[in-house]
Scaffold this active site. Structure first.
Site, PDB file in Angstrom:
ATOM      1  CB  ALA A  65      -0.913  -0.030   1.299  1.00 20.57           C
ATOM      2  N   GLY A 110       0.480  -4.860   0.836  1.00 15.53           N
ATOM      3  CA  GLY A 110      -0.857  -4.909   0.022  1.00 15.53           C
ATOM      4  C   GLY A 110      -0.628  -5.614  -1.344  1.00 15.53           C
ATOM      5  CD  GLU A 113      -2.570  -7.148   3.314  1.00 11.99           C
ATOM      6  OE1 GLU A 113      -2.449  -6.058   2.886  1.00 11.99           O
ATOM      7  OE2 GLU A 113      -2.794  -7.375   4.696  1.00 11.99           O
ATOM      8  CD  GLU A 133       1.523  -5.082   5.761  1.00 16.06           C
ATOM      9  OE1 GLU A 133       2.273  -6.029   5.703  1.00 16.06           O
ATOM     10  OE2 GLU A 133       0.856  -5.110   4.687  1.00 16.06           O
TER      11      GLU A 133
HETATM   12  N1  COA Z   1       4.655   3.169  -0.766  1.00 17.59           N
HETATM   13  C1  COA Z   1       5.103   4.363  -1.502  1.00 17.59           C
HETATM   14  N2  COA Z   1       6.206   4.448  -2.063  1.00 17.59           N
HETATM   15  C2  COA Z   1       6.973   3.120  -2.275  1.00 17.59           C
HETATM   16  C3  COA Z   1       6.604   1.956  -1.691  1.00 17.59           C
HETATM   17  C4  COA Z   1       5.332   1.915  -0.730  1.00 17.59           C
HETATM   18  N3  COA Z   1       4.829   0.985  -0.260  1.00 17.59           N
HETATM   19  N4  COA Z   1       7.488   1.100  -1.837  1.00 17.59           N
HETATM   20  C5  COA Z   1       8.550   1.821  -2.616  1.00 17.59           C
HETATM   21  N5  COA Z   1       8.250   3.029  -2.790  1.00 17.59           N
HETATM   22  C6  COA Z   1       8.766   3.790  -3.726  1.00 17.59           C
HETATM   23  C7  COA Z   1      10.113   4.503  -2.707  1.00 17.59           C
HETATM   24  O1  COA Z   1       9.697   5.573  -1.884  1.00 17.59           O
HETATM   25  C8  COA Z   1      11.084   5.070  -3.990  1.00 17.59           C
HETATM   26  O2  COA Z   1      10.259   6.351  -4.370  1.00 17.59           O
HETATM   27  P1  COA Z   1      11.419   7.470  -4.537  1.00 17.59           P
HETATM   28  O3  COA Z   1      12.313   6.963  -5.793  1.00 17.59           O
HETATM   29  O4  COA Z   1      10.659   8.696  -4.724  1.00 17.59           O
HETATM   30  O5  COA Z   1      12.328   7.743  -3.331  1.00 17.59           O
HETATM   31  C9  COA Z   1      10.496   4.147  -5.126  1.00 17.59           C
HETATM   32  O6  COA Z   1       9.328   3.495  -4.759  1.00 17.59           O
HETATM   33  C10 COA Z   1      11.797   3.110  -5.269  1.00 17.59           C
HETATM   34  O7  COA Z   1      11.708   2.247  -3.821  1.00 17.59           O
HETATM   35  P2  COA Z   1      13.135   2.096  -3.229  1.00 17.59           P
HETATM   36  O8  COA Z   1      12.994   1.845  -1.861  1.00 17.59           O
HETATM   37  O9  COA Z   1      14.151   3.358  -3.796  1.00 17.59           O
HETATM   38  O10 COA Z   1      13.585   0.897  -4.003  1.00 17.59           O
HETATM   39  P3  COA Z   1      14.573  -0.268  -3.308  1.00 17.59           P
HETATM   40  O11 COA Z   1      15.057  -1.348  -4.656  1.00 17.59           O
HETATM   41  O12 COA Z   1      15.751   0.518  -2.578  1.00 17.59           O
HETATM   42  O13 COA Z   1      13.645  -1.072  -2.307  1.00 17.59           O
HETATM   43  C11 COA Z   1      11.678  -2.027  -1.400  1.00 17.59           C
HETATM   44  C12 COA Z   1      12.814  -1.846  -2.510  1.00 17.59           C
HETATM   45  C13 COA Z   1      10.508  -2.857  -1.856  1.00 17.59           C
HETATM   46  C14 COA Z   1      12.469  -3.071  -0.522  1.00 17.59           C
HETATM   47  C15 COA Z   1      11.495  -0.848  -0.582  1.00 17.59           C
HETATM   48  O14 COA Z   1      11.012   0.162  -1.575  1.00 17.59           O
HETATM   49  C16 COA Z   1      10.427  -1.031   0.730  1.00 17.59           C
HETATM   50  O15 COA Z   1      10.590  -1.332   1.482  1.00 17.59           O
HETATM   51  N6  COA Z   1       9.074  -0.618   0.265  1.00 17.59           N
HETATM   52  C17 COA Z   1       8.294  -0.737   1.343  1.00 17.59           C
HETATM   53  C18 COA Z   1       7.587  -1.925   1.421  1.00 17.59           C
HETATM   54  C19 COA Z   1       6.546  -1.941   2.384  1.00 17.59           C
HETATM   55  O16 COA Z   1       6.640  -1.812   3.644  1.00 17.59           O
HETATM   56  N7  COA Z   1       5.288  -2.335   2.095  1.00 17.59           N
HETATM   57  C20 COA Z   1       4.203  -2.466   2.967  1.00 17.59           C
HETATM   58  C21 COA Z   1       3.482  -1.172   2.924  1.00 17.59           C
HETATM   59  S1  COA Z   1       1.870  -1.202   3.878  1.00 17.59           S
END
Ligand code: COA
Length: 259
Positions: A65, A110, A113, A133
């Protein structure tokens, strides 16, 4: 069907829905959920659509999400809001046709999910799945605490939910979270192959079989068996049942009409 955040393609009765917010790793915001809900209703009602594939394309399924959208939400916002995610997940889960999630790269929160509301999950060998989460100070609120234990058992689900750890495709297959692991460059082809196998079956029997499993999971065994019996009996009112059995006896492939 043109949407802001998803692409929908229809080919030979198979609809492919592709999440399309690559700049945020397909993070799911309300617009995505509204687009998915609309697509689920439209594709569900279209008799020419036999099977639906949901994917994020070849790099990422969905990184969860949209955290940017949630960061300043209050408990009142969340509890009284209309939760478009819930509506979208419900409409996808209850679509009267098979739904396959084709997962490449991250399927987190999400995103995981969303994969759980599909009927079947195929993972590319580069997939990473998880419910992180807990690391954000919340819990999986899009059905993760309910659908995951029903799929893989409560012990394994709790380990994933409590740790927030990601698992790779092989481990996801080992614990029954995905049905199949395939090379990343063959993901969509494999999903398509499976979709074609499903599409060759009778549409009403598929719909009833999906209902029997999904509704049965909410019931105790005796009620589930009764429900199954009703679905089973109804199919004897279809032309497809007559055709399927006649074709078997005549040693030829059945030609189902969805009637
Ligand atoms: N919501 C909003 N933005 C998100 C996102 C999310 N769930 N997941 C990734 N993004 C965005 C990042 O903020 C980043 O944006 P930016 O370029 O403007 O900084 C872009 O997507 C790329 O993500 P980044 O973190 O730089 O890539 P990465 O390869 O280093 O890491 C993940 C990838 C998936 C491990 C990491 O993005 C992450 O942990 N995301 C959140 C996962 C999460 O907690 N999901 C549950 C949400 S309830």
């Amino acid at each position: 069907m043109v949407y802001e955040t998803i692409l929908v393609k229809l080919e030979e009765g198979i609809a492919t829905v592709t999440l399309n917010r690559p700049e945020v790793l397909n993070a799911l915001n309300n617009q995505v959920f509204n687009d998915l809900a609309d697509a689920a209703l439209t594709l569900g009602a279209d008799d020419s659509v036999r099977v639906v594939i949901i994917t994020g394309g070849s790099k990422v399924f969905a990184a969860g999400a949209d955290i940017g959208q949630m960061v300043s939400a209050t408990a009142v916002d969340v509890s009284t809001g209309d939760r478009p995610s819930r509506r979208a997940f419900h409409l996808i889960e209850t679509m009267p046709k098979p739904v396959i999630a084709a997962i490449s790269g991250y399927a987190l929160g999400g995103g995981c999910e969303l994969a759980l509301v599909a009927d079947v999950r195929i993972a590319a060998d580069n997939a990473q799945l998880g419910l992180p989460e807990i690391k954000l100070g919340i819990l999986p609120g899009g059905g993760g605490t309910q659908r995951l234990p029903r799929l893989i058992g409560s012990g394994r689900a709790k380990e994933l939910i409590f740790s927030g750890d990601f698992i790779n495709a092989e481990e996801a297959w080992r614990i029954g979270l995905v049905n199949k692991v395939v090379p990343a460059d063959q993901l969509l082809e494999e999903a398509y192959k499976m979709a074609k196998r499903f599409a060759a079956r009778g549409a009403i029997a598929l719909n009833m079989a999906k209902l029997a499993v999904n509704e049965g999971l909410r019931m105790d065994l005796e009620a589930g068996l009764q429900y199954e019996h009703k679905c089973f009996s109804l199919l004897f009112a279809t032309e497809d049942q007559k055709e399927g059995m006649k074709a078997f006896l005549e040693k030829r492939p059945a030609k189902f009409q969805g009637k």
